[in-house]
Motif scaffolding. Structure first.
Motif, mmCIF file in Angstrom:
data_model
loop_
_atom_site.group_PDB
_atom_site.id
_atom_site.type_symbol
_atom_site.label_atom_id
_atom_site.label_comp_id
_atom_site.label_asym_id
_atom_site.label_seq_id
_atom_site.Cartn_x
_atom_site.Cartn_y
_atom_site.Cartn_z
ATOM 1 N N ASP A 74 40.205 32.005 35.890
ATOM 2 C CA ASP A 74 41.315 31.132 35.511
ATOM 3 C C ASP A 74 42.187 30.990 36.751
ATOM 4 O O ASP A 74 42.631 31.988 37.319
ATOM 5 C CB ASP A 74 42.098 31.765 34.361
ATOM 6 N N ASN A 134 45.099 30.399 37.149
ATOM 7 C CA ASN A 134 46.451 30.930 37.001
ATOM 8 C C ASN A 134 46.505 32.449 37.054
ATOM 9 O O ASN A 134 47.589 33.030 36.964
ATOM 10 C CB ASN A 134 47.073 30.441 35.685
ATOM 11 N N LEU A 135 45.357 33.086 37.165
ATOM 12 C CA LEU A 135 45.285 34.551 37.177
ATOM 13 C C LEU A 135 44.691 35.042 38.487
ATOM 14 O O LEU A 135 43.969 34.323 39.177
ATOM 15 C CB LEU A 135 44.420 35.040 36.013
ATOM 16 N N ALA A 136 44.975 36.290 38.801
ATOM 17 C CA ALA A 136 44.382 36.919 39.987
ATOM 18 C C ALA A 136 42.862 37.006 39.812
ATOM 19 O O ALA A 136 42.367 37.084 38.677
ATOM 20 C CB ALA A 136 44.961 38.315 40.170
ATOM 21 N N PHE A 147 39.256 38.306 39.227
ATOM 22 C CA PHE A 147 38.787 39.401 38.376
ATOM 23 C C PHE A 147 37.595 40.079 39.042
ATOM 24 O O PHE A 147 36.658 39.399 39.456
ATOM 25 C CB PHE A 147 38.368 38.829 37.017
#
Length: 135
Positions: A98, A100-102, A104
């Motif tokens: 995503d 919008n996320l760091a 993974f």
């Protein structure tokens, strides 16, 4: 990258190590870098249900669904038989699932079948078994 081999083909083993390194770089570079490392009729088995994709479909999936921003391999094992090589290793990638996320962290146990061609060693088949969460 730790490497063990079960055969005495030093030139082929070195070329396959280089192909594996190119593969890791291509995972980060993207679709246009991955496809030339694969045979035209290569297949990739991946995902939680063992999806089977051709090279273009898999490369596009990799870039659009799980873009890697870093990749490394450990415990590389290489077996060479004539113009075919089988490798197994652990991949660890930092993947954007995503925007919008760091990234993974993901781990996969990967088996690849490489074929020697006039253009060098190219991927014929790959099976990936994902691990969540990384161990």
């Amino acid at each position: 990258m730790t490497t063990t081999t079960s055969t005495a083909h030093p030139e082929a083993v070195e070329a396959i190590k280089q192909a594996e390194a190119a593969w890791l770089a291509a995972l980060v570079e993207g679709e246009k870098a991955l496809i030339p490392l694969m045979l035209e009729d290569s297949r990739v088995v991946h995902g939680p249900v063992g999806r089977v994709d051709d090279r273009e479909t898999w490369a596009h999936f990799h870039v659009t669904r799980r873009r890697s921003v870093a990749a490394k391999a450990t415990e590389l094992e290489i077996t060479v038989r004539g113009n075919t090589a089988i490798t197994t290793c652990f991949h660890e990638m930092y993947t954007v699932l995503d925007e919008n996320l760091a990234p993974f962290p993901m781990q996969e146990v990967v088996t690849k079948v490489w074929e020697e061609t006039a253009e060098g060693w190219l991927l014929a088949h790959m099976v990936m078994g994902r691990r969540f969460p990384p161990v």
